[in-house]
Design a protein around this motif. Structure first.
Motif, PDB file in Angstrom:
ATOM      1  N   ASP A 177      -7.008  -9.078   3.086  1.00  0.00           N
ATOM      2  CA  ASP A 177      -6.423  -8.178   2.091  1.00  0.00           C
ATOM      3  C   ASP A 177      -5.416  -8.940   1.232  1.00  0.00           C
ATOM      4  N   ALA A 178      -5.895 -10.028   0.660  1.00  0.00           N
ATOM      5  CA  ALA A 178      -5.038 -10.892  -0.143  1.00  0.00           C
ATOM      6  C   ALA A 178      -4.627 -10.193  -1.433  1.00  0.00           C
ATOM      7  N   VAL A 179      -3.401 -10.431  -1.827  1.00  0.00           N
ATOM      8  CA  VAL A 179      -2.903  -9.919  -3.101  1.00  0.00           C
ATOM      9  C   VAL A 179      -3.078 -11.042  -4.121  1.00  0.00           C
ATOM     10  N   VAL A 180      -3.898 -10.764  -5.136  1.00  0.00           N
ATOM     11  CA  VAL A 180      -4.230 -11.771  -6.149  1.00  0.00           C
ATOM     12  C   VAL A 180      -4.124 -11.163  -7.539  1.00  0.00           C
ATOM     13  N   ARG A 181      -3.929 -12.036  -8.510  1.00  0.00           N
ATOM     14  CA  ARG A 181      -3.944 -11.590  -9.896  1.00  0.00           C
ATOM     15  C   ARG A 181      -5.004 -12.411 -10.630  1.00  0.00           C
ATOM     16  N   LEU A 182      -5.915 -11.694 -11.252  1.00  0.00           N
ATOM     17  CA  LEU A 182      -6.968 -12.322 -12.031  1.00  0.00           C
ATOM     18  C   LEU A 182      -6.598 -12.279 -13.511  1.00  0.00           C
ATOM     19  N   PRO A 183      -6.944 -13.328 -14.234  1.00  0.00           N
ATOM     20  CA  PRO A 183      -6.703 -13.270 -15.672  1.00  0.00           C
ATOM     21  C   PRO A 183      -7.678 -12.286 -16.305  1.00  0.00           C
ATOM     22  N   PRO A 184      -7.308 -11.551 -17.268  1.00  0.00           N
ATOM     23  CA  PRO A 184      -6.036 -11.469 -17.980  1.00  0.00           C
ATOM     24  C   PRO A 184      -5.182 -10.299 -17.481  1.00  0.00           C
ATOM     25  N   ARG A 185      -5.371  -9.870 -16.261  1.00  0.00           N
ATOM     26  CA  ARG A 185      -4.664  -8.696 -15.736  1.00  0.00           C
ATOM     27  C   ARG A 185      -3.163  -8.941 -15.675  1.00  0.00           C
ATOM     28  N   HIS A 186      -2.391  -7.892 -15.951  1.00  0.00           N
ATOM     29  CA  HIS A 186      -0.935  -7.990 -15.886  1.00  0.00           C
ATOM     30  C   HIS A 186      -0.451  -7.856 -14.444  1.00  0.00           C
ATOM     31  N   PHE A 187      -1.062  -6.953 -13.694  1.00  0.00           N
ATOM     32  CA  PHE A 187      -0.641  -6.710 -12.316  1.00  0.00           C
ATOM     33  C   PHE A 187      -1.650  -7.279 -11.333  1.00  0.00           C
ATOM     34  N   PRO A 188      -1.161  -7.736 -10.172  1.00  0.00           N
ATOM     35  CA  PRO A 188      -2.071  -8.189  -9.126  1.00  0.00           C
ATOM     36  C   PRO A 188      -2.857  -7.012  -8.544  1.00  0.00           C
ATOM     37  N   GLY A 189      -3.874  -7.340  -7.794  1.00  0.00           N
ATOM     38  CA  GLY A 189      -4.657  -6.357  -7.063  1.00  0.00           C
ATOM     39  C   GLY A 189      -4.812  -6.825  -5.630  1.00  0.00           C
ATOM     40  N   VAL A 190      -5.546  -6.060  -4.855  1.00  0.00           N
ATOM     41  CA  VAL A 190      -5.792  -6.400  -3.459  1.00  0.00           C
ATOM     42  C   VAL A 190      -7.266  -6.717  -3.311  1.00  0.00           C
ATOM     43  N   LEU A 191      -7.561  -7.885  -2.788  1.00  0.00           N
ATOM     44  CA  LEU A 191      -8.930  -8.288  -2.537  1.00  0.00           C
ATOM     45  C   LEU A 191      -9.311  -7.838  -1.135  1.00  0.00           C
ATOM     46  N   ILE A 192     -10.272  -6.944  -1.057  1.00  0.00           N
ATOM     47  CA  ILE A 192     -10.750  -6.457   0.234  1.00  0.00           C
ATOM     48  C   ILE A 192     -12.113  -7.080   0.487  1.00  0.00           C
ATOM     49  N   GLN A 193     -12.250  -7.781   1.584  1.00  0.00           N
ATOM     50  CA  GLN A 193     -13.512  -8.413   1.935  1.00  0.00           C
ATOM     51  C   GLN A 193     -14.587  -7.358   2.182  1.00  0.00           C
ATOM     52  N   GLY A 194     -15.825  -7.734   1.975  1.00  0.00           N
ATOM     53  CA  GLY A 194     -16.938  -6.797   2.092  1.00  0.00           C
ATOM     54  C   GLY A 194     -17.038  -6.131   3.445  1.00  0.00           C
ATOM     55  N   ASP A 195     -16.813  -6.879   4.516  1.00  0.00           N
ATOM     56  CA  ASP A 195     -16.900  -6.276   5.846  1.00  0.00           C
ATOM     57  C   ASP A 195     -15.788  -5.256   6.050  1.00  0.00           C
ATOM     58  N   SER A 196     -14.597  -5.555   5.520  1.00  0.00           N
ATOM     59  CA  SER A 196     -13.490  -4.597   5.623  1.00  0.00           C
ATOM     60  C   SER A 196     -13.765  -3.353   4.779  1.00  0.00           C
ATOM     61  N   LEU A 197     -14.357  -3.554   3.615  1.00  0.00           N
ATOM     62  CA  LEU A 197     -14.730  -2.424   2.764  1.00  0.00           C
ATOM     63  C   LEU A 197     -15.742  -1.533   3.469  1.00  0.00           C
ATOM     64  N   SER A 198     -16.681  -2.137   4.163  1.00  0.00           N
ATOM     65  CA  SER A 198     -17.678  -1.378   4.913  1.00  0.00           C
ATOM     66  C   SER A 198     -17.027  -0.551   6.024  1.00  0.00           C
ATOM     67  N   VAL A 199     -16.018  -1.106   6.675  1.00  0.00           N
ATOM     68  CA  VAL A 199     -15.301  -0.374   7.726  1.00  0.00           C
ATOM     69  C   VAL A 199     -14.569   0.826   7.128  1.00  0.00           C
ATOM     70  N   ILE A 200     -13.915   0.625   5.980  1.00  0.00           N
ATOM     71  CA  ILE A 200     -13.216   1.726   5.313  1.00  0.00           C
ATOM     72  C   ILE A 200     -14.200   2.827   4.945  1.00  0.00           C
ATOM     73  N   ARG A 201     -15.335   2.441   4.397  1.00  0.00           N
ATOM     74  CA  ARG A 201     -16.361   3.416   4.036  1.00  0.00           C
ATOM     75  C   ARG A 201     -16.836   4.184   5.268  1.00  0.00           C
ATOM     76  N   GLY A 202     -16.996   3.487   6.382  1.00  0.00           N
ATOM     77  CA  GLY A 202     -17.386   4.137   7.633  1.00  0.00           C
ATOM     78  C   GLY A 202     -16.339   5.129   8.116  1.00  0.00           C
ATOM     79  N   ASP A 203     -15.072   4.774   7.962  1.00  0.00           N
ATOM     80  CA  ASP A 203     -13.989   5.681   8.351  1.00  0.00           C
ATOM     81  C   ASP A 203     -14.011   6.957   7.509  1.00  0.00           C
ATOM     82  N   VAL A 204     -14.225   6.822   6.210  1.00  0.00           N
ATOM     83  CA  VAL A 204     -14.300   7.989   5.328  1.00  0.00           C
ATOM     84  C   VAL A 204     -15.527   8.830   5.678  1.00  0.00           C
TER      85      VAL A 204
END
Length: 88
Positions: free
Chosen positions: A15-42
């Motif tokens: 869950d790295a906090v990264v900023r991609l150009p040209p974005r002003h604010f950083p975001g959170v990078l969620i790995q695919g396996d973690s995203l799948s777990v979140i989807r399963g929880d929902v």
């Protein structure tokens, strides 16, 4: 695929906090396996709601909310450490 440079504000974990150009604010990078777990929880919450089991739905939603609270706290901590105002 395009290779770009990104700014990394935390360790490069799930869950790295990264900023991609040209974005002003950083975001959170969620790995695919973690995203799948979140989807399963929902999906679990939706399923137990459909079954009318409010107690189990509440318990699962409470755990999911706690996980998101931790993620948001990590994000906010990274912003604060780099003197970046929150986007909200």
């Amino acid at each position: 695929m395009e290779r770009i440079e990104a700014e990394l504000f935390t360790d490069p974990g799930n869950d790295a906090v990264v900023r991609l150009p040209p974005r002003h604010f950083p975001g959170v990078l969620i790995q695919g396996d973690s995203l799948s777990v979140i989807r399963g929880d929902v999906a679990e919450i939706v399923e137990v709601c459909a079954q009318g089991n409010v107690d189990d739905a509440h318990e699962a939603a409470t755990i999911l909310l706690a996980n998101f609270d931790e993620l948001l706290a990590r994000y906010e901590s990274a912003l604060e450490a780099h003197d970046i105002k929150r986007p909200y």
